[in-house]
Design an enzyme around this catalytic site. Structure first.
Site, mmCIF file in Angstrom:
data_model
loop_
_atom_site.group_PDB
_atom_site.id
_atom_site.type_symbol
_atom_site.label_atom_id
_atom_site.label_comp_id
_atom_site.label_asym_id
_atom_site.label_seq_id
_atom_site.Cartn_x
_atom_site.Cartn_y
_atom_site.Cartn_z
ATOM 1 N N SER A 1 0.878 -1.194 -0.027
ATOM 2 C CA SER A 1 0.023 0.034 -0.115
ATOM 3 C C SER A 1 0.684 1.282 -0.054
ATOM 4 C CB SER A 1 -1.037 0.052 1.112
ATOM 5 O OG SER A 1 -2.090 0.828 1.147
ATOM 6 N N ARG B 1 -11.664 6.994 9.364
ATOM 7 C CA ARG B 1 -11.361 5.691 9.459
ATOM 8 C C ARG B 1 -12.327 4.846 8.720
ATOM 9 N NH1 ARG B 1 -7.022 2.544 9.314
ATOM 10 N NH2 ARG B 1 -6.989 0.642 10.530
ATOM 11 N N ASP C 1 -8.806 -6.309 -4.678
ATOM 12 C CA ASP C 1 -8.356 -4.999 -4.275
ATOM 13 C C ASP C 1 -9.229 -4.100 -5.099
ATOM 14 O OD1 ASP C 1 -7.292 -2.741 -3.210
ATOM 15 O OD2 ASP C 1 -5.428 -3.464 -3.281
ATOM 16 N N HIS D 1 -8.115 -4.974 -0.175
ATOM 17 C CA HIS D 1 -6.819 -4.522 -0.189
ATOM 18 C C HIS D 1 -5.789 -5.014 1.070
ATOM 19 C CE1 HIS D 1 -3.781 -1.570 -0.528
ATOM 20 N NE2 HIS D 1 -3.986 -0.837 0.614
ATOM 21 N N ASP D 2 -6.495 -5.377 2.224
ATOM 22 C CA ASP D 2 -6.095 -5.597 3.495
ATOM 23 C C ASP D 2 -5.256 -7.056 3.406
ATOM 24 O OD1 ASP D 2 -6.206 -3.190 4.853
ATOM 25 O OD2 ASP D 2 -7.867 -4.158 6.340
#
Length: 385
Positions: free
Chosen positions: A165, A234, A336, A366-367
């Site tokens: 990332s 967040r 992603d 993505h994580d």
């Protein structure tokens, strides 16, 4: 104070460089790297960069590895003497893919961060927190600071620079800015430049913080923190970190236990009546608010918005030609939706040498660059044999 006289400002001579620290795995330290000229033309005085390290630097300093954290990550990559879990445990450590019995591993906190490096919450020369006065910084500024840190640690070149990332963007910048100091660059779930959509998502997060009444223009350190704004930022970000399929499989339309979002009125003062996915986002927001500084979130988000390896270097092929001689490993997460696999393909196609794009197969989104340890370990096998 910050000065715009970058060309003529005198940078005080640093003390004689010291060898790398004695072994003390996973303990937070920092080094003074002096005044730092920024890409904006300003100069940031008295910069300190925080870092953690694992293993020992060998006599010819050829076994150093730099791990780059993501936006809200920290330097604590792996367990060490503190025995606190690291965010890449299982990948970094004794006997792992990045074996700390063989390699000297360093993780530095981003310039502008809140885990020990100079940032908005740091004390400025006038004795007050930088706050709103902290200057705009780019990822290239952070890489330049990390190069100074490497000098201080006695590291002339890295066996590998590894990141996912925002960390992958920094790994790429290292390879282009200092190709003579990087043997391998590992770019996971990242890209050559932030896209319009990525910038748009980032702007929404920045505005969520800035519109919190407790933000006070960034000078809130003597009062309540902008918790609501940081928490909202967040939530926005975390939706993009996970895939639609993963959220659907985990939560679907289920209600939070003991709550009834359909049968009860929703709104302030009426109690929490949430779907499970709302409870999940609330939990993620609360965790970040407890550990991260809102100003740093803005500074680092804007640094990521600025990411463009081409800036001042011509087109993408011309920019990446500067990294000739660096070995690249590029990987994309199949699900992603923040850093699309097509962006990894674009990056790899423009590298000086033919480079395949590996796929991290995962429904997480993505994580997955943080979670799919076995697949990432396999990718790194040739580099860390």
């Amino acid at each position: 104070m910050v000065t715009s006289d970058l060309e003529t400002a005198a940078v005080p001579e640093l003390p004689a460089r010291q060898p790398a620290v004695a072994r003390g795995d996973g303990l937070l330290r920092d080094r003074q790297i002096g005044n730092l000229g920024l890409e904006s033309g300003l100069e940031l005085p008295g910069v300190r960069i925080a870092y953690e390290s694992w293993g020992r630097l060998n006599p010819d300093a050829s076994n150093a590895v730099l791990i780059q954290h993501a936006l809200t990550g920290s330097t604590h990559v792996a367990r060490g003497d503190s025995d606190e879990a690291g965010w890449w445990d299982g990948l970094v450590g004794p006997g792992q893919a990045i074996d700390t019995e063989r390699y000297f591993v360093v993780a530095a906190n981003l310039l502008g961060g809140c885990y020990g490096s100079t940032g908005p919450s740091s004390i400025a020369p006038d004795g007050a927190p930088w706050g709103s006065r902290f200057p705009f910084v780019t990822l290239r500024d952070s890489v330049r600071a990390e190069a100074r840190l490497a000098d201080e640690l006695g590291i002339g070149h890295w066996h590998a620079v590894v990141g996912g990332s925002m960390g992958g963007a920094r790994a790429l910048e290292w390879a282009v800015s200092y190709p003579e100091r990087v043997r391998h660059a590992v770019v996971l779930a990242s890209c050559a430049a932030s896209t319009a959509e990525q910038i748009a998502l980032a702007q929404a997060q920045v505005l969520a913080i800035e519109q919190d009444p407790d933000f006070r223009g960034g000078d809130y350190y003597d009062g309540p923190i902008p918790a609501a704004g940081l928490g909202l930022a967040r939530r926005i970000a975390h939706i993009s970190y996970r895939s639609e399929a993963e959220l659907g499989q985990r939560f679907g339309r289920s209600a939070q236990p003991g709550e009834a979002p359909v049968s009860s009125r929703r709104g302030p003062g009426r109690g929490a009546q949430r779907y499970q996915v709302e409870g999940y986002l609330d939990h993620q927001a609360a965790k970040l608010v407890q550990r991260f500084d809102a100003n740093s979130y803005i500074v680092l988000t804007e640094a990521l918005m600025s990411h463009d390896v081409r800036r001042g270097r011509g087109d993408l092929h011309s920019a990446l030609a500067r990294a000739a001689g660096v070995g690249f490993t590029v990987a994309a997460v199949s699900s992603d939706r923040l850093y699309l696999p097509a962006q990894s393909e674009e990056l790899a196609a423009a590298l000086p040498e033919p480079t395949p794009v590996h796929r991290i197969a995962s429904d997480v989104g993505h994580d997955a660059f943080l979670l799919e340890i076995a697949q990432i370990s396999a990718l790194l096998g040739e580099i860390f044999t």
